[in-house]
Design a protein around this motif. Sequence first.
Motif, mmCIF file in Angstrom:
data_model
loop_
_atom_site.group_PDB
_atom_site.id
_atom_site.type_symbol
_atom_site.label_atom_id
_atom_site.label_comp_id
_atom_site.label_asym_id
_atom_site.label_seq_id
_atom_site.Cartn_x
_atom_site.Cartn_y
_atom_site.Cartn_z
ATOM 1 N N VAL A 173 115.406 108.197 8.142
ATOM 2 C CA VAL A 173 114.731 107.874 6.879
ATOM 3 C C VAL A 173 114.156 106.463 6.994
ATOM 4 O O VAL A 173 114.888 105.517 7.335
ATOM 5 C CB VAL A 173 115.714 107.939 5.687
ATOM 6 N N ALA A 174 112.873 106.327 6.730
ATOM 7 C CA ALA A 174 112.271 104.995 6.727
ATOM 8 C C ALA A 174 112.740 104.247 5.470
ATOM 9 O O ALA A 174 112.856 104.860 4.407
ATOM 10 C CB ALA A 174 110.741 105.123 6.723
ATOM 11 N N PRO A 175 113.027 102.940 5.604
ATOM 12 C CA PRO A 175 112.847 102.079 6.767
ATOM 13 C C PRO A 175 114.151 101.755 7.510
ATOM 14 O O PRO A 175 114.313 100.629 8.002
ATOM 15 C CB PRO A 175 112.298 100.813 6.106
ATOM 16 N N PHE A 176 115.092 102.711 7.605
ATOM 17 C CA PHE A 176 116.355 102.420 8.288
ATOM 18 C C PHE A 176 116.136 102.108 9.771
ATOM 19 O O PHE A 176 116.653 101.116 10.288
ATOM 20 C CB PHE A 176 117.323 103.591 8.127
ATOM 21 N N THR A 177 115.388 102.966 10.467
ATOM 22 C CA THR A 177 115.142 102.723 11.891
ATOM 23 C C THR A 177 114.426 101.402 12.099
ATOM 24 O O THR A 177 114.782 100.603 12.972
ATOM 25 C CB THR A 177 114.313 103.876 12.488
ATOM 26 N N GLU A 178 113.400 101.156 11.282
ATOM 27 C CA GLU A 178 112.629 99.926 11.413
ATOM 28 C C GLU A 178 113.512 98.693 11.182
ATOM 29 O O GLU A 178 113.378 97.678 11.884
ATOM 30 C CB GLU A 178 111.473 99.936 10.402
ATOM 31 N N THR A 179 114.421 98.795 10.217
ATOM 32 C CA THR A 179 115.299 97.667 9.898
ATOM 33 C C THR A 179 116.267 97.377 11.033
ATOM 34 O O THR A 179 116.423 96.223 11.461
ATOM 35 C CB THR A 179 116.081 97.958 8.608
ATOM 36 N N ILE A 180 116.934 98.411 11.533
ATOM 37 C CA ILE A 180 117.925 98.214 12.586
ATOM 38 C C ILE A 180 117.252 97.750 13.880
ATOM 39 O O ILE A 180 117.795 96.917 14.615
ATOM 40 C CB ILE A 180 118.732 99.501 12.812
ATOM 41 N N SER A 181 116.067 98.259 14.153
ATOM 42 C CA SER A 181 115.314 97.785 15.322
ATOM 43 C C SER A 181 114.971 96.309 15.174
ATOM 44 O O SER A 181 115.078 95.532 16.139
ATOM 45 C CB SER A 181 114.026 98.600 15.493
ATOM 46 N N ALA A 182 114.558 95.900 13.983
ATOM 47 C CA ALA A 182 114.235 94.490 13.745
ATOM 48 C C ALA A 182 115.466 93.606 13.881
ATOM 49 O O ALA A 182 115.352 92.423 14.235
ATOM 50 C CB ALA A 182 113.621 94.323 12.362
ATOM 51 N N MET A 183 116.648 94.177 13.639
ATOM 52 C CA MET A 183 117.890 93.430 13.805
ATOM 53 C C MET A 183 118.288 93.299 15.262
ATOM 54 O O MET A 183 119.270 92.617 15.584
ATOM 55 C CB MET A 183 119.003 94.109 13.005
ATOM 56 N N GLY A 184 117.534 93.959 16.160
ATOM 57 C CA GLY A 184 117.740 93.787 17.582
ATOM 58 C C GLY A 184 118.424 94.921 18.296
ATOM 59 O O GLY A 184 118.532 94.923 19.531
ATOM 60 N N TYR A 185 118.918 95.912 17.562
ATOM 61 C CA TYR A 185 119.658 97.015 18.165
ATOM 62 C C TYR A 185 118.715 98.041 18.795
ATOM 63 O O TYR A 185 117.586 98.236 18.351
ATOM 64 C CB TYR A 185 120.497 97.732 17.105
ATOM 65 N N GLN A 186 119.222 98.719 19.839
ATOM 66 C CA GLN A 186 118.609 99.956 20.290
ATOM 67 C C GLN A 186 118.992 101.035 19.276
ATOM 68 O O GLN A 186 120.100 101.022 18.754
ATOM 69 C CB GLN A 186 119.138 100.348 21.666
ATOM 70 N N THR A 187 118.097 101.948 18.998
ATOM 71 C CA THR A 187 118.387 102.958 17.980
ATOM 72 C C THR A 187 118.281 104.364 18.548
ATOM 73 O O THR A 187 117.564 104.612 19.519
ATOM 74 C CB THR A 187 117.428 102.842 16.779
ATOM 75 N N ALA A 188 119.018 105.268 17.929
ATOM 76 C CA ALA A 188 118.969 106.686 18.290
ATOM 77 C C ALA A 188 119.197 107.500 17.032
ATOM 78 O O ALA A 188 120.023 107.143 16.191
ATOM 79 C CB ALA A 188 120.026 107.023 19.333
ATOM 80 N N THR A 189 118.456 108.582 16.893
ATOM 81 C CA THR A 189 118.653 109.490 15.770
ATOM 82 C C THR A 189 119.638 110.570 16.188
ATOM 83 O O THR A 189 119.388 111.328 17.119
ATOM 84 C CB THR A 189 117.322 110.129 15.343
ATOM 85 N N VAL A 190 120.779 110.610 15.518
ATOM 86 C CA VAL A 190 121.829 111.581 15.804
ATOM 87 C C VAL A 190 122.205 112.255 14.500
ATOM 88 O O VAL A 190 122.411 111.581 13.479
ATOM 89 C CB VAL A 190 123.075 110.905 16.421
ATOM 90 N N SER A 302 115.490 86.428 7.609
ATOM 91 C CA SER A 302 114.125 85.968 7.862
ATOM 92 C C SER A 302 113.428 86.843 8.899
ATOM 93 O O SER A 302 112.265 87.242 8.721
ATOM 94 C CB SER A 302 114.158 84.513 8.339
ATOM 95 N N THR A 303 114.139 87.169 9.970
ATOM 96 C CA THR A 303 113.560 87.989 11.038
ATOM 97 C C THR A 303 113.207 89.383 10.544
ATOM 98 O O THR A 303 112.112 89.900 10.808
ATOM 99 C CB THR A 303 114.543 88.095 12.213
ATOM 100 N N VAL A 304 114.134 90.007 9.811
ATOM 101 C CA VAL A 304 113.921 91.382 9.355
ATOM 102 C C VAL A 304 112.807 91.436 8.314
ATOM 103 O O VAL A 304 111.947 92.326 8.353
ATOM 104 C CB VAL A 304 115.232 91.975 8.803
ATOM 105 N N ARG A 305 112.814 90.505 7.390
ATOM 106 C CA ARG A 305 111.742 90.496 6.390
ATOM 107 C C ARG A 305 110.379 90.333 7.055
ATOM 108 O O ARG A 305 109.405 91.019 6.696
ATOM 109 C CB ARG A 305 111.964 89.354 5.390
ATOM 110 N N GLU A 306 110.296 89.447 8.026
ATOM 111 C CA GLU A 306 109.017 89.190 8.697
ATOM 112 C C GLU A 306 108.496 90.437 9.396
ATOM 113 O O GLU A 306 107.294 90.715 9.385
ATOM 114 C CB GLU A 306 109.182 88.047 9.695
ATOM 115 N N LYS A 307 109.403 91.211 9.980
ATOM 116 C CA LYS A 307 108.987 92.382 10.748
ATOM 117 C C LYS A 307 108.830 93.640 9.901
ATOM 118 O O LYS A 307 107.933 94.453 10.156
ATOM 119 C CB LYS A 307 109.999 92.641 11.864
#
Length: 331
Positions: A173-190, A302-307
């Motif tokens: 569900v957007a923007p969960f993937t976008e948020t976690i990616s901006a936080m620096g994590y690798q993401t996977a949909t499971v 700051s990083t997540v908001r910017e991205k």
Amino acid sequence: MKTIGATVLGALLGCTLLAAPAMAETLRIATDSGAKGSAAGNAIEAWAAEIEAATNGEIETEIFYQNELGGQQEVFDLLMAGDLDLMLNWPMTSYDQRISIIYTPYMFTEWDEALAAYSPDSWMSQALNGIYADSGLKFLGAWPEGFNGVGTKDGHATSVEDASAFKVRVPPVAPFTETISAMGYQTATVDWGELYSALQTGVVDGDAANVIFYEVEYFGDVLTDYTHSRQQFLTGILTANMESWDGLTADQQEAVAAGAEKVMLAQFDAAKAADDGYVQTWKELGHSYVELSDDQMAALRSTVREKVWPQMDNLIGAELMELVRNNTSAQ
């Protein structure tokens, strides 16, 4: 006023609703996530009791719990069609993507900020009033679970740089993937039903986006760390079908709305207390619970908001995001 015990409902739900001798209205209340005895089940029971008491028997209620009428999307479809009148559900964006405004990351990170935003006349409630009305629904309040975080095994991250070592599950569900990616994590949909085995086998190293309850309840033996990064405030929504709402008298509408507000305020208190309890349980399991320092939180926010916030302009519309920007702290 529309007859709540209509024949179409009898055909759809396989039941016949009989009017009371005094021709009392029957409002059908459901939740998509909570059996009888659960927190959500208790909430709709409390809402029903408030409505019946405030209307002196003019309105009766019939309650449906999780899975009694189908899955999450099916039950929401019944609300949209007017075959249910009131509902506590977890937001569905299938009819209007703008509902994703509630998932905008780092709008706020404190309980008092969230309560202020979701108060009946505040900015978030007013925005959701308009969004839900466009879909034929009446927004009546929030039913919060709390601020989410990231559960991981064998370590945790407190910075974007550290997070790159972990692959975590995100909901599709957007923007969960976008948020976690901006936080620096690798993401996977499971799929949720496959997450436990994915954690066991190392397909993923963690579960992102949930409040700590889910990590304690389902993954306490496979996860070891929980970072309370508070990127989103997760909440259910109390809603009414607009046709059902319009069919009520002004006094009846007030009873339904007042009942919803009472349930909402009670849940703000209960959810905060429950969250504290699950934190303690997590620690008693011998696990690590991490609250970010002020500097770490400021850097991540700051990083997540910017991205992510520029992406939200496209997802929910520039007008709604301007409302978010105007009503959230710059810090």
